[in-house]
Design an enzyme around this catalytic site. Structure first.
Site, PDB file in Angstrom:
ATOM      1  N   SER A 113     -24.630  -2.791   0.804  1.00 26.41           N
ATOM      2  CA  SER A 113     -23.215  -2.931   1.132  1.00 26.41           C
ATOM      3  C   SER A 113     -22.522  -1.570   1.007  1.00 26.41           C
ATOM      4  O   SER A 113     -22.889  -0.635   1.715  1.00 26.41           O
ATOM      5  CB  SER A 113     -22.584  -3.993   0.234  1.00 26.41           C
ATOM      6  OG  SER A 113     -21.330  -4.408   0.747  1.00 26.41           O
ATOM      7  N   ASP A 237     -24.711 -12.877   7.638  1.00 23.87           N
ATOM      8  CA  ASP A 237     -23.845 -12.181   6.691  1.00 23.87           C
ATOM      9  C   ASP A 237     -22.390 -12.362   7.105  1.00 23.87           C
ATOM     10  O   ASP A 237     -21.976 -11.864   8.154  1.00 23.87           O
ATOM     11  CB  ASP A 237     -24.217 -10.696   6.665  1.00 23.87           C
ATOM     12  CG  ASP A 237     -23.513  -9.915   5.560  1.00 23.87           C
ATOM     13  OD1 ASP A 237     -22.421 -10.340   5.139  1.00 23.87           O
ATOM     14  OD2 ASP A 237     -24.063  -8.884   5.133  1.00 23.87           O
ATOM     15  N   HIS A 265     -24.813 -12.117   2.528  1.00 21.98           N
ATOM     16  CA  HIS A 265     -24.457 -10.856   1.877  1.00 21.98           C
ATOM     17  C   HIS A 265     -24.901 -10.876   0.420  1.00 21.98           C
ATOM     18  O   HIS A 265     -24.073 -10.892  -0.514  1.00 21.98           O
ATOM     19  CB  HIS A 265     -22.951 -10.610   1.984  1.00 21.98           C
ATOM     20  CG  HIS A 265     -22.561  -9.176   1.810  1.00 21.98           C
ATOM     21  ND1 HIS A 265     -22.742  -8.227   2.799  1.00 21.98           N
ATOM     22  CD2 HIS A 265     -22.046  -8.502   0.753  1.00 21.98           C
ATOM     23  CE1 HIS A 265     -22.323  -7.056   2.373  1.00 21.98           C
ATOM     24  NE2 HIS A 265     -21.910  -7.180   1.117  1.00 21.98           N
TER      25      HIS A 265
END
Length: 286
Positions: A113, A237, A265
């Protein structure tokens, strides 16, 4: 856990595996802590022949909280009317500082991320310190790709409660919204509780978010990256759409793209073999 001084901050870190093996640095995302790299995931990476090092970013976990810096107005930063308290380049510099203090000349880096954005900056600005790059569930900064769902944006920008029990419930709901369906509620609650009890820095999350929204697009600069790279992204995601991963792989010459159908995610156990194989395969290219 040990700490090192990296420039203006001290970083909390933990190691797994043979200290003489090639170093592999794990860089976590927005507001996340080193414990968000599951311990068994780290041990399995170590079993593949790496000296695995996970650490807390500045303003996260037990690393330095820069509370002398202002809490930014994200709208002003996004509009270019204000500067973030620090940048993704500064966060990448922290990683270099960690390498320096641990006596590591070059390392494999894996970022998730926001951590993916940080390792992209390392590849752009500090390629001489890298052996390979793995960018997981991240994006290039191009606003046309990698966008979050409206529900994810609302959840992420809602201020968390201050009371412990309510904060845990908030985090459980957030993890369920953005995470993979396979992860049971009991595990989400255990993760949320561990994170809340270890450290809470809402202002730090805002400063990290400002670094993200204030960062220029990286697509053109990524075109100059020559470090062996793999991009891993979940196909479901909701926080960083898979288009962000595809754009990252397209931007970096020779990058491999690995998409995982059931992954959202997070790092669901069913995806560990795929991710670890991708990391090891890319490291072998180095």
């Amino acid at each position: 856990m040990p700490r090192v001084k990296a420039g203006i901050v001290e970083l909390e870190y933990e190691e797994f595996g043979d200290p003489h093996a090639p170093a592999l640095i794990l860089v976590m995302g927005l507001g996340a802590q080193l414990i968000d790299w599951p311990e068994q995931f780290c041990r399995r990476l170590a079993d593949r022949g790496f000296r695995v090092i996970r650490y807390d970013n500045r303003d996260s976990g037990l690393s330095t909280a820069l509370d002398d810096l202002p809490v930014p107005d994200l709208g002003s930063v996004l509009a270019g009317l204000a500067s973030p308290p620090y940048t993704l380049s500064d966060l990448a510099g922290d990683t270099v500082g960690l390498l320096d203090e641990l006596g590591i000349q070059r390392a494999h880096v894996v970022g998730a991320s926001m951590g993916g954005m940080i390792v992209q900056m390392l590849a752009i600005e500090h390629p001489e310190r890298l052996l390979s790059v793995t960018s997981i569930m991240s994006t290039t900064g191009n606003p046309a790709v990698g966008q979050a769902s409206p529900e994810a944006i609302t959840a992420l920008t809602t201020p968390p409660p201050t009371e412990r029990g309510e904060a845990i419930e908030y985090m459980v709901r957030l993890l369920r919204l953005i995470g993979s369906a396979e992860v049971p509620d009991a595990e989400l609650r255990a993760r949320a509780t561990a994170g809340i009890d270890r450290a809470r820095h809402p202002a730090g999350v805002a400063r990290q978010m400002a670094a993200i929204v204030g960062a220029p697009e990286r697509t053109e600069a990524l075109g100059d990256v020559r470090t062996p790279t793999v991009v891993v992204h979940g196909e479901v995601d909701p926080l960083v759409d898979v288009s962000g991963g595809r754009a990252t792989a397209e931007a970096i010459p020779g990058a491999e793209l690995v998409t995982v159908p059931v992954m959202a995610h997070d790092l669901p156990p069913s995806a560990w073999d795929t991710i670890i194989d991708a990391v090891a395969r890319t490291a072998a290219r180095a």
